[in-house]
Structure formats: structure tokens, C-alpha cells
Design a protein around this motif. Sequence first.
Motif, PDB file in Angstrom:
ATOM      1  N   CYS A 111       0.858  -1.445  -0.018  1.00 41.41           N
ATOM      2  CA  CYS A 111      -0.076  -0.150   0.199  1.00 41.41           C
ATOM      3  C   CYS A 111       0.675   1.282  -0.048  1.00 41.41           C
ATOM      4  O   CYS A 111       0.113   2.312   0.079  1.00 41.41           O
ATOM      5  N   HIS A 206      -8.943   1.336   4.796  1.00 42.46           N
ATOM      6  CA  HIS A 206      -8.221   0.544   4.193  1.00 42.46           C
ATOM      7  C   HIS A 206      -6.743   0.237   5.052  1.00 42.46           C
ATOM      8  O   HIS A 206      -6.200  -0.793   4.982  1.00 42.46           O
ATOM      9  N   TRP A 243      -5.471   0.653  -2.826  1.00 42.58           N
ATOM     10  CA  TRP A 243      -5.646   1.192  -1.414  1.00 42.58           C
ATOM     11  C   TRP A 243      -4.468   2.222  -1.465  1.00 42.58           C
ATOM     12  O   TRP A 243      -4.935   3.411  -0.948  1.00 42.58           O
TER      13      TRP A 243
END
Length: 499
Positions: A111, A206, A243
Motif C-alpha cells: 500500500c 483500508h 488502496w
Amino acid sequence: MPTGQLSSQAEVDCARKSLWWKDCLAHTATSFHLDAVRGYPLIGNLLDIPHSYEWLTWAKLGEVWGDLFSLSVFGNTIVVVNSYTRAVKMLNEKNHIYSERPYVPMASVTCEFGETMGLLPNDRRFKAYRKMFHDGLGTNAGIKTFFPQEEDLAKSFIGKLMEGSEDLHDHCFHHSGAIILRIAYGYDVKDSSDPIIAISTLAMDHFSKATVQGGFLVNTIPFLLKVPEWFPGTGWKAVGKMWAKNLRAMEDVPFAFTKDQIAQGRGNDSFVGRWLGESLSPREEKELKHAAGAMFGGGSETTAITIYTFILMMCIHQDIQKDIQKEIDSVIGSDRLPTCEDERDLPYLEAVLKEVERFHTTVPCSLPHCTSEDDVHDGMFIPKGSIIIPNAWKMAHDPAVYKDPMTFDPTRFLEGRKEQDPSEYIFGFGRRICPGRLLADASIFITTAMIIFAFEISPIPGEPPLYENLPGLISRVRPYKCKITPRRDISKLRALIEG
Ligand code: HEM
């Protein structure tokens, strides 16, 4: 086996050797410490790891293994600290060893969010972020400069409550998001459907999912990062990339807003605005963006939950609510609204807020720390890379510290009793201690003082509200219903809010 101690250097050396063997055997050994919870070969204590309400399991295991014990999962050591005194000795006094964060590859790498403060290793950048935070929000003098914004936002909060309290839960969350965005960036949120609140809330959702150790296999087996994206079963990589976009937007969009305001010559008296006035280098500017980006995640949900829990407690404990009303009325009267400066004159409200924070421990297992080198503490060998879990819930509900800990009783913090102040542990420990704690205190105080000044909180007939804490790294309370009605002349109240 009950708690034991490694009494001699020979035993410590022996433990170190055992660890070496453990690594050599490709993590096939179970925990071997004298005060380690017994596990199985290879998986260690995998079956002992709770999936929810971890703090209760750690407290229960503590009854057998003591207030400092360890577990081992696939060769990784987890150390649970169930007592405040032990936590101070380890995390505060040996903060040079106990200030790392566990590595969570899904959040940090996939991420691309490894530069946020909560995940950063204890390195130069970490110190730079903490310094920015400290200079802006880490002193009473610094926080005082944000009092006018805090008071304005608390007024808007009660103004909205006068229109109705059906969506109280969302209203509390919107309010705390508004505080963070105003203080951090000078951004005024819209009453509903605010785009920056929406981006930040989604990104935090997230982030929470990506940081759950057991949520993605890659968090347990980092080697999976090397597996190419075309390989079957790697859908999590695409999810992570998606994300990452939201997480970047959570930092970029409000930061760009502040820069834009400054470029247009409009004043911006926010945390970011003030720092941008210091002619920062590009590297410092990037660090500022990450430091500010950590505020929404760290401060929004935690502050909202505390305010929401306070209202619940007032609804349940009508007698306590009456006592705060009396205090507020005698100190403030009815011709003005409370201000942040009134805090020192409202000791009963202060005691109630401490009790709310103790009773409902919002971050029950704090955030995990990680060790940067081997240590031997109270006879326990703690290898480098161990995950340390301070059980704040247990510290807050320890019968040796608090009389009747399961009872909501603010008088425990008044003169004559003075039980331990929960702010000594609910904000964490050592170099990682919450950098937003003074801001949290100011926001919670002014919002709750305004609520009590303006409203009567009561149960809905036939629907008595019940307190229930919910599982999670950040624990919410189960949503409830209550009646919130003005307790003063409405037109006078409106005039005070608008004045
Ligand atoms: C009632 C409100 C709050 C509670 C209970 C709370 C609690 C905590 C706890 C337990 C930690 C972990 C400390 C540790 O690892 O030892 C933490 C970290 C953090 N908090 Fe808070 N917090 C609150 C409000 C805030 C606010 C208002 C902000 C920002 C303005 C904030 C920003 C942060 C950040 C950035 C971290 C990560 C620090 C690091 O990793 O070094 N928090 N908080």
C-alpha cells in the motif's frame, strides 16, 4: 508452567543459544522461555492467539503466566505486558530498545504507506516527524494557540445537535474529523458529504485492514512480496495498489489545499500552514506532509469514540450528569459558553473524563512496539524483533490499582482517593507515546463541556442504553439511542452559539 526467572548469566546465554537453534531449525521450535506460554512444534502458540477482544485473553493468560509473558508464533516472539509498572520499566526506561514498530508489508510496501508516522522505524525521519508534531502540538503553549478553533468547532457541534440527535454516532465522527482537518490544514469541512472527510475515512478503513497481522498472509510471510503479480493467488497486490491511491490522496489533497491557500495569499493558521511559513527544504516539506497525514488516522476515530462514550455514560448515569451540570452552572453561569480555559475550574468534569477514558479503553492493547535489539528483562530473554503488546485495558481494570474497576465511578479521581490517572498509559509509552494527546484532551474537554452546558441527555423510555465495547485495534462502543434536549432557553442558546 508459572512465571519463572532466568537467574544467572549462564541461563541467559543458554537462552540465547536456544534462540540461535530455534532460528537454525527454521522456526520449528516452540517457545522455550520459563515464563512463555506453552505451545506446539512449528506453529508455537498460534492457537492461543485471539482474533477478537485480545485484551481479555491477555489478561486471562496473565492470571496463569504473570503480568509479563511471551508467546511464539512461527518462531516470532510476542511479549504481553499486563502491568503499568512493567510497561514503564521496559517501554519508557529502555526506549532505545523498545521503540520500533512491527513490520507489516501489506501496509508499508504494497500500500506504499510505510512513511506514515505510526509505521516508521525509529530512524531519522521518525525523529523529524516527532519534532514537527512536538513543536506544533506537543506543549501547552502550542495547544493554546488552537483554542479559538477548538471552541468554534465545539459551538458548531452543539449547534448541529440542536437540530436533532438521530445520527449522533456519525455526528461525533464528523466533528472529530473536522477538528483534525481544521487544526492540521486550516480546512473547514462541509456539513455533510465532505470530500476530504470521505477520502480520509476510506483511506483509514483500508489502512486498518492492511495492518492486521493476520489479515494478509504477506504480513506473516514477507517473502510473498517477491511473487510476481501474474502468479495465481496474488490478487491482494492489486488491492494494495488501489488502496495506495486512496492513502496517498488522504495526505496529498488536504496538503495541497493548504499550499494553495498560502499561494493565494490567504492566511492559514494551521499546523501545516505554520510550518510552511518556515521555508522548508523539499525533504522537510515531504516529512511535514507525512506528519500531518498521520493526524487523521491517529486522532479522528479515537477522539470521536471518547466523546460518543461520554454521552452514553451521561445517559446511563443520570446522577453523575446532574453533578456535572451543577459544577458547570456554578462556574460558568448561563450568560456565556464554556471555553478551553475553564478546564482548570471544572475538576469534577475532568474526573468524569478520566473515568470515561479508563472505563472504555479506546486503544485497549495500545499499538504494538517492537524491539531493535536483544534484551533481558526481569529475567526474560526478549530477542530482537519481538512484538511487545502493552495491555492498556488490563492496566485500566487492574483491581490492585482501581477499586471496583468494572464500576463507572469518577470519584476515584477526586481528592481523598486519587487513583492512578489513566492518561499515564492510555496514550502509550516511550518514544512512541501519542503525539496528539494534548490536542485530544482539549477537543474532548471543550466538546463535552459544551454538551453538558447546553443539553440534557436522557434514555429513551423503554430502551435503556447499554454499554458494550466492540473488538478492534481501536475499540468502539456499540451504537445506542438517547434523547438530547436543550436545557436552556433555545433562543438564548442560539444567540450564544452564533455570537
Ligand atoms: C482519545 C484520543 C487518543 C487516544 C486514546 C490515542 C492513543 C494513542 C495510542 C495508544 C498510541 C500508540 C502509542 C504507542 O505506540 O505507545 C497513539 C499513537 C499515535 N497517535 Fe494517538 N490517541 C488519541 C488522539 C490522537 C490525536 C488527536 C492525534 C493527532 C492529532 C493522534 C496521533 C497519533 C499518532 C500520529 C500516533 C503514532 C505515533 C508513533 O507511532 O510514534 N492521536 N495514540
